[in-house]
Design a protein around this motif. Sequence first.
Motif, PDB file in Angstrom:
ATOM      1  N   GLU A 202       0.904  -1.218   0.100  1.00 27.87           N
ATOM      2  CA  GLU A 202       0.026  -0.139  -0.042  1.00 27.87           C
ATOM      3  C   GLU A 202       0.830   1.369   0.043  1.00 27.87           C
ATOM      4  N   LEU A 203       1.951   1.320   0.882  1.00 29.45           N
ATOM      5  CA  LEU A 203       2.592   2.195   0.897  1.00 29.45           C
ATOM      6  C   LEU A 203       3.527   2.586  -0.473  1.00 29.45           C
ATOM      7  N   PHE A 204       3.994   1.385  -1.014  1.00 23.41           N
ATOM      8  CA  PHE A 204       4.750   1.706  -2.296  1.00 23.41           C
ATOM      9  C   PHE A 204       3.896   2.079  -3.387  1.00 23.41           C
ATOM     10  N   VAL A 205       2.333   1.629  -3.454  1.00 20.30           N
ATOM     11  CA  VAL A 205       1.594   2.084  -4.643  1.00 20.30           C
ATOM     12  C   VAL A 205       1.176   3.560  -4.103  1.00 20.30           C
ATOM     13  N   MET A 206       0.919   4.096  -3.111  1.00 26.11           N
ATOM     14  CA  MET A 206       0.521   5.302  -2.768  1.00 26.11           C
ATOM     15  C   MET A 206       1.708   6.439  -3.046  1.00 26.11           C
ATOM     16  N   LYS A 207       2.940   5.952  -2.867  1.00 27.94           N
ATOM     17  CA  LYS A 207       4.007   6.852  -3.399  1.00 27.94           C
ATOM     18  C   LYS A 207       4.124   6.688  -4.834  1.00 27.94           C
ATOM     19  N   LYS A 208       4.047   5.935  -5.399  1.00 24.27           N
ATOM     20  CA  LYS A 208       4.018   5.902  -6.985  1.00 24.27           C
ATOM     21  C   LYS A 208       2.972   6.918  -7.534  1.00 24.27           C
ATOM     22  N   LEU A 216       3.419  13.019 -14.705  1.00 22.16           N
ATOM     23  CA  LEU A 216       2.558  12.814 -16.157  1.00 22.16           C
ATOM     24  C   LEU A 216       1.978  14.265 -16.495  1.00 22.16           C
ATOM     25  N   LYS A 217       1.657  14.898 -15.431  1.00 20.20           N
ATOM     26  CA  LYS A 217       1.010  16.296 -15.565  1.00 20.20           C
ATOM     27  C   LYS A 217       1.755  17.472 -15.803  1.00 20.20           C
ATOM     28  N   HIS A 218       3.185  17.299 -15.342  1.00 21.62           N
ATOM     29  CA  HIS A 218       4.337  17.960 -15.676  1.00 21.62           C
ATOM     30  C   HIS A 218       4.654  18.197 -17.241  1.00 21.62           C
ATOM     31  N   HIS A 219       4.460  16.763 -17.970  1.00 20.87           N
ATOM     32  CA  HIS A 219       4.850  16.433 -19.131  1.00 20.87           C
ATOM     33  C   HIS A 219       3.576  16.675 -20.171  1.00 20.87           C
ATOM     34  N   ASN A 220       2.486  17.212 -19.360  1.00 24.83           N
ATOM     35  CA  ASN A 220       1.166  17.402 -20.208  1.00 24.83           C
ATOM     36  C   ASN A 220       0.710  16.255 -20.929  1.00 24.83           C
ATOM     37  N   ILE A 221       0.747  14.807 -20.359  1.00 24.54           N
ATOM     38  CA  ILE A 221       0.339  13.873 -20.950  1.00 24.54           C
ATOM     39  C   ILE A 221      -1.200  13.647 -20.551  1.00 24.54           C
ATOM     40  N   PRO A 222      -1.966  13.379 -21.675  1.00 24.51           N
ATOM     41  CA  PRO A 222      -3.457  13.456 -21.715  1.00 24.51           C
ATOM     42  C   PRO A 222      -3.781  12.472 -20.551  1.00 24.51           C
ATOM     43  N   LYS A 223      -4.855  12.633 -19.785  1.00 21.59           N
ATOM     44  CA  LYS A 223      -5.746  11.907 -18.753  1.00 21.59           C
ATOM     45  C   LYS A 223      -4.802  11.171 -18.001  1.00 21.59           C
ATOM     46  N   PRO A 224      -3.702  12.007 -17.212  1.00 21.38           N
ATOM     47  CA  PRO A 224      -2.680  11.621 -16.357  1.00 21.38           C
ATOM     48  C   PRO A 224      -3.198  10.638 -15.115  1.00 21.38           C
ATOM     49  N   LYS A 225      -4.453  11.204 -14.564  1.00 16.09           N
ATOM     50  CA  LYS A 225      -5.267  10.457 -13.460  1.00 16.09           C
ATOM     51  C   LYS A 225      -5.685   8.988 -14.164  1.00 16.09           C
ATOM     52  N   LEU A 226      -6.189   8.925 -15.184  1.00 11.99           N
ATOM     53  CA  LEU A 226      -6.309   7.642 -15.562  1.00 11.99           C
ATOM     54  C   LEU A 226      -5.366   6.822 -15.960  1.00 11.99           C
ATOM     55  N   LYS A 227      -3.964   7.151 -16.328  1.00  7.52           N
ATOM     56  CA  LYS A 227      -3.117   6.230 -16.388  1.00  7.52           C
ATOM     57  C   LYS A 227      -2.438   5.882 -15.186  1.00  7.52           C
ATOM     58  N   THR A 228      -2.420   6.961 -14.113  1.00  9.04           N
ATOM     59  CA  THR A 228      -1.982   6.460 -12.881  1.00  9.04           C
ATOM     60  C   THR A 228      -2.924   5.537 -12.196  1.00  9.04           C
ATOM     61  N   ASN A 229      -4.332   5.710 -12.413  1.00  4.26           N
ATOM     62  CA  ASN A 229      -5.220   4.585 -11.733  1.00  4.26           C
ATOM     63  C   ASN A 229      -5.095   3.316 -12.146  1.00  4.26           C
ATOM     64  N   ASP A 230      -4.718   3.151 -13.608  1.00  2.00           N
ATOM     65  CA  ASP A 230      -4.262   1.949 -14.222  1.00  2.00           C
ATOM     66  C   ASP A 230      -3.042   1.149 -13.752  1.00  2.00           C
ATOM     67  N   MET A 231      -2.205   1.874 -13.373  1.00  2.57           N
ATOM     68  CA  MET A 231      -1.009   1.613 -12.838  1.00  2.57           C
ATOM     69  C   MET A 231      -1.346   0.970 -11.338  1.00  2.57           C
ATOM     70  N   ALA A 232      -2.315   1.567 -10.737  1.00  4.09           N
ATOM     71  CA  ALA A 232      -2.430   1.275  -9.338  1.00  4.09           C
ATOM     72  C   ALA A 232      -3.256  -0.005  -9.410  1.00  4.09           C
ATOM     73  N   ARG A 233      -4.358  -0.048 -10.313  1.00  4.16           N
ATOM     74  CA  ARG A 233      -5.059  -1.443 -10.328  1.00  4.16           C
ATOM     75  C   ARG A 233      -4.384  -2.543 -10.701  1.00  4.16           C
ATOM     76  N   MET A 234      -3.193  -2.234 -11.435  1.00  3.49           N
ATOM     77  CA  MET A 234      -2.575  -3.555 -11.852  1.00  3.49           C
ATOM     78  C   MET A 234      -1.793  -4.052 -10.598  1.00  3.49           C
ATOM     79  N   LEU A 235      -1.864  -3.336  -9.437  1.00  5.99           N
ATOM     80  CA  LEU A 235      -1.177  -4.079  -8.128  1.00  5.99           C
ATOM     81  C   LEU A 235      -2.388  -4.123  -6.979  1.00  5.99           C
ATOM     82  N   GLY A 236      -3.724  -4.021  -7.734  1.00  7.37           N
ATOM     83  CA  GLY A 236      -4.752  -4.361  -6.851  1.00  7.37           C
ATOM     84  C   GLY A 236      -5.447  -3.385  -5.963  1.00  7.37           C
ATOM     85  N   PHE A 237      -5.081  -1.944  -6.290  1.00  7.50           N
ATOM     86  CA  PHE A 237      -5.547  -0.812  -5.703  1.00  7.50           C
ATOM     87  C   PHE A 237      -6.361   0.138  -6.642  1.00  7.50           C
TER      88      PHE A 237
END
Length: 256
Positions: A202-208, A216-237
């Motif tokens: 949990e701590l690892f996922v939250m830090k990431k 992602l927002k700093h580099h103007n990547i579209p939908k950064p929240k969606l990509k970050t959510n996908d990463m967290a879901r891959m680890l079960g969160f």
Amino acid sequence: MATTTIKCQPLLPLSPLPKPTISSSSSWVSYKSLSHPFGSSPISHTVCQRGHVAVSVAFNPQGNYELPLFDDEDAPQVAPPMPPTEGRIDVVIDNDAISRLDLSTFQAATGMKSPLSVKPKEFLERTIGFTINYTKEDPHDPRELSEYPDIRLWFVRLDATYPWLPVLLDWRAGELARYSAMLVPHQMNMKMGVVFNPEALELFVMKKVFVVHSWLKHHNIPKPKLKTNDMARMLGFGIGDELYDLVDNHPLDLSS
């Protein structure tokens, strides 16, 4: 130290996700049961309930595990890992690079000479994977690569240098699971594969989540929240929108 044992029956891999359960430590994080490959072994994040706290395995406050190496017949078996994504960047490391904590092979393969100069778009499209050519001193040593301290230390240095790297990995081929196992305490199980310490994961996922979303927002990547959510879901969160609102109100400074 007395040990508190919590017996949980794991959900079947890739079964429909249960309704989110809320951790007592945070109202923004929900836990789901997902399984992913780790090399030839699966990664499992099993959910059970004790009050309002979701846990993966039996453990005591010191973080010791009570999961047997050989589990019962009811434990889930997951599908083998998918093949690497076509066209991905492959990073090959060996004993020499590992022993010297040398990141030059990673930098040469990816072109990431300076973390501040990396543009994520190219890597998000191609993804990154690792080949670990590690020669064991004892060929009969049964440990998995994620159980060798020197290999894990190399990945610790890599992660400290490129903290947003997990979002660029080849998830479908299990690279996010392998990478996480290098950095998060876990135990090996013959049927379930890698079973993480739930609190450490949990701590690892939250830090990431904090780092990746801001990067992602700093580099103007579209939908950064969606990509970050996908990463967290891959680890079960699952991550709630309220957390992203707090992060956006107090963004990280990624310019230095």
